[in-house]
Write a protein that holds these residues in place. Sequence first.
Motif, PDB file in Angstrom:
ATOM      1  N   VAL A 177       0.847  -1.198   0.000  1.00 44.03           N
ATOM      2  CA  VAL A 177       0.000   0.000   0.000  1.00 44.03           C
ATOM      3  C   VAL A 177       0.882   1.249   0.000  1.00 44.03           C
ATOM      4  O   VAL A 177       0.688   2.171  -0.804  1.00 44.03           O
ATOM      5  N   LEU A 178       1.868   1.276   0.894  1.00 46.22           N
ATOM      6  CA  LEU A 178       2.780   2.422   0.947  1.00 46.22           C
ATOM      7  C   LEU A 178       3.511   2.595  -0.379  1.00 46.22           C
ATOM      8  O   LEU A 178       3.689   3.714  -0.866  1.00 46.22           O
ATOM      9  N   ALA A 179       3.924   1.474  -0.975  1.00 43.42           N
ATOM     10  CA  ALA A 179       4.695   1.544  -2.221  1.00 43.42           C
ATOM     11  C   ALA A 179       3.850   2.087  -3.368  1.00 43.42           C
ATOM     12  O   ALA A 179       4.313   2.920  -4.159  1.00 43.42           O
ATOM     13  N   ILE A 180       2.606   1.635  -3.474  1.00 42.78           N
ATOM     14  CA  ILE A 180       1.798   2.101  -4.603  1.00 42.78           C
ATOM     15  C   ILE A 180       1.387   3.563  -4.393  1.00 42.78           C
ATOM     16  O   ILE A 180       1.259   4.328  -5.366  1.00 42.78           O
ATOM     17  N   ALA A 181       1.204   3.967  -3.147  1.00 40.11           N
ATOM     18  CA  ALA A 181       0.918   5.386  -2.877  1.00 40.11           C
ATOM     19  C   ALA A 181       2.076   6.241  -3.386  1.00 40.11           C
ATOM     20  O   ALA A 181       1.869   7.271  -4.043  1.00 40.11           O
ATOM     21  N   MET A 193      -7.295   5.778  -2.167  1.00 36.75           N
ATOM     22  CA  MET A 193      -7.286   4.413  -1.615  1.00 36.75           C
ATOM     23  C   MET A 193      -8.325   4.366  -0.504  1.00 36.75           C
ATOM     24  O   MET A 193      -8.218   5.107   0.476  1.00 36.75           O
ATOM     25  N   HIS A 194      -9.331   3.514  -0.671  1.00 37.38           N
ATOM     26  CA  HIS A 194     -10.307   3.300   0.403  1.00 37.38           C
ATOM     27  C   HIS A 194      -9.970   1.972   1.062  1.00 37.38           C
ATOM     28  O   HIS A 194     -10.142   0.912   0.449  1.00 37.38           O
TER      29      HIS A 194
ATOM     30  N   ASP B 190     -14.946  -1.287  13.514  1.00 35.64           N
ATOM     31  CA  ASP B 190     -15.312  -1.370  12.102  1.00 35.64           C
ATOM     32  C   ASP B 190     -14.855  -0.043  11.493  1.00 35.64           C
ATOM     33  O   ASP B 190     -15.570   0.953  11.523  1.00 35.64           O
ATOM     34  N   TRP B 191     -13.635  -0.038  10.957  1.00 40.38           N
ATOM     35  CA  TRP B 191     -13.057   1.234  10.509  1.00 40.38           C
ATOM     36  C   TRP B 191     -12.781   1.247   9.009  1.00 40.38           C
ATOM     37  O   TRP B 191     -12.597   0.207   8.386  1.00 40.38           O
ATOM     38  N   GLN B 192     -12.780   2.458   8.458  1.00 35.87           N
ATOM     39  CA  GLN B 192     -12.375   2.706   7.080  1.00 35.87           C
ATOM     40  C   GLN B 192     -11.451   3.906   7.046  1.00 35.87           C
ATOM     41  O   GLN B 192     -11.652   4.856   7.800  1.00 35.87           O
ATOM     42  N   MET B 193     -10.534   3.884   6.110  1.00 40.01           N
ATOM     43  CA  MET B 193      -9.668   5.041   5.850  1.00 40.01           C
ATOM     44  C   MET B 193      -9.743   5.348   4.359  1.00 40.01           C
ATOM     45  O   MET B 193      -9.394   4.493   3.537  1.00 40.01           O
ATOM     46  N   HIS B 194     -10.237   6.527   4.024  1.00 40.09           N
ATOM     47  CA  HIS B 194     -10.222   6.962   2.628  1.00 40.09           C
ATOM     48  C   HIS B 194      -9.082   7.963   2.478  1.00 40.09           C
ATOM     49  O   HIS B 194      -9.147   9.073   3.017  1.00 40.09           O
ATOM     50  N   ALA B 195      -8.043   7.528   1.764  1.00 37.91           N
ATOM     51  CA  ALA B 195      -6.862   8.384   1.597  1.00 37.91           C
ATOM     52  C   ALA B 195      -6.868   8.973   0.195  1.00 37.91           C
ATOM     53  O   ALA B 195      -7.154   8.272  -0.777  1.00 37.91           O
ATOM     54  N   TYR B 196      -6.555  10.258   0.119  1.00 37.47           N
ATOM     55  CA  TYR B 196      -6.540  10.973  -1.165  1.00 37.47           C
ATOM     56  C   TYR B 196      -5.106  11.356  -1.504  1.00 37.47           C
ATOM     57  O   TYR B 196      -4.432  11.992  -0.696  1.00 37.47           O
TER      58      TYR B 196
END
Lengths: 238, 238
Positions: A177-181, A193-194, B190-196
Motif C-alpha cells: 500500500v505504501l509503495a503504490i501510494a 485508496m479506500h 469497524d473502521w475505514q480510511m479513505h486516503a486521497y
Amino acid sequence: MTIKEELVNYRDGDVSCEGFFCYDASRTGPLPAVLISHDWSGRNEFAARKARRLAWHGYAAFALDMYGGGKQGKTTEENQALMGPFMADRATLAKRITAALTAVRGLPQVDAKRVAAMGFCFGGLCVLDLARSGADVRGVASFHGLLKPNGLETKPIKSKVLMMHGYDDPMAPPEEVLAIAKEFTAAGADWQMHAYGNTVHAFTNPAAANPSFGTVYKPEADRRSWHSLLGFLEEVLR
Amino acid sequence: MTIKEELVNYRDGDVSCEGFFCYDASRTGPLPAVLISHDWSGRNEFAARKARRLAWHGYAAFALDMYGGGKQGKTTEENQALMGPFMADRATLAKRITAALTAVRGLPQVDAKRVAAMGFCFGGLCVLDLARSGADVRGVASFHGLLKPNGLETKPIKSKVLMMHGYDDPMAPPEEVLAIAKEFTAAGADWQMHAYGNTVHAFTNPAAANPSFGTVYKPEADRRSWHSLLGFLEEVLR
C-alpha cells in the motif's frame, strides 16, 4: 428500461477474445462505458452480474476477456495456470487489456471519449496496469486488486484511480500500500485508496469463505465499495 | 423544508458551552443527529455551514463547542492556545466532547439512539477520541483529522469509524496511518480510511491556501469526502 446482453468478439493479435456486453437500449446513446476486468478465474458470471448492475445505472458495461476464448478455470490450479503468464509478463497483460479498451471504443452504443475500467483481484491489477500504461481512460477502479508494481517504464498516469482495499488482505500487505501510494504520487496520478479494516481479500465475492487462504466475503465492505464506485463513475463519466 | 437554527447552552462541569443547532422542522421527528466538531479555531461559520447542509439532508445537526462560551481564535497563536490544553490532556478532551453528546441526546428533536459525530482537523481527533472512549455512538467521521494516539487505556470501539485523509498531510504522516490502523483493528473497530493522493491538510476548507504550512483546499477531495460522509451517515443512522 430495455437491458440487452450480447457476446462481442475482439482480437489481441492472434488471440480471439469474447467480451460480455450489456447496456440499456432504451437510453439515448452514445453511452459512457465501463470495462469490467474479471478475477483470476476468467470472464465469469460474477463479472456478468456487475455488468448488468452497471447497465441498470445507465452505463454500457463490457466484461472483458483477458484469457481469450472466454476461458474459465474451475480449480485453484487452473486459475493459477491462466493468471500466471500474465503476472510474469506485465507488458503482455497491458497489451491484452488495451485490446479490450479499443474494442469497447469501437462499439456503436459507446461514447469513445467516456470510458472507465474496473476490476476485481487479478482484474484490479489489470486496470491498475491499464492506468500505469498511460492509457487515455477517464478512471480505473480496483476492488481488492493486487498492488504489485509492474516493473515497466514509468509513465504519467492520466486516469483517475480509485483503489478499494481490505486492509488485512494477505495478497496486498501494508508495505505494498505504501509503495503504490508513492508510485502513483510520483506518476502524477489523481489517486484514492479506500481501505477497510478487518477485511481480507475478495471481500466483494459472496462465494469467498476461506479465511486460511485470506479470501472472505464482507458485506459491509461490498456495499461501501459499491457506493464509492458509483460516486467515482459519476465523477469521471458524466 | 423549514430549517431552524438556534444556539443551545450545555455544560461540562463548570464550563458553559454554546452549541449551534440546526434542523428541518418540517420533518417528522425525532431525527437522527450528527455532532460536528470544529477545527482548532473554535465553533465557527465553517462548522455552521456544515450543520445547515446536514439539516437539509434531514439530520439534526449540532455544531458543538469544545472551548466553552463559543470562543474562537483569530490568529494561529490564539488557535494554538485554545487547542493546546486539550492536546496535552486527552482525558479532558474526551470529557468535553462527551458532554456535547449528552446534550444533543437530550434535545426533544433528536432520536437519542441515532447519533453520529464528525469533525475537521482537531475536531477529527476529537471524534476519534470519542470513539476511543468507548462511547455508544453509531459512527464517527473524521476529515483530515489528527491521528495521534491518546495514550489512555484502550477500550473496545463500538462506533463505526470513517477517516478521510490527505495522504500528504504533514500533520498525519504515513507512520501514523499505519499506527491507527493497527490500533483500531486491535480495538475491534469497524473502521475505514479513505486516503486521497496529492492532498494535504485542511482539504475541505476553501480558505486553506498555505502550502508551506501544509494546508491547501482541494475541491476533488472535498467533494469525494462529502460523498463518502453521506453514504456513511445513511449506513449508520437510517
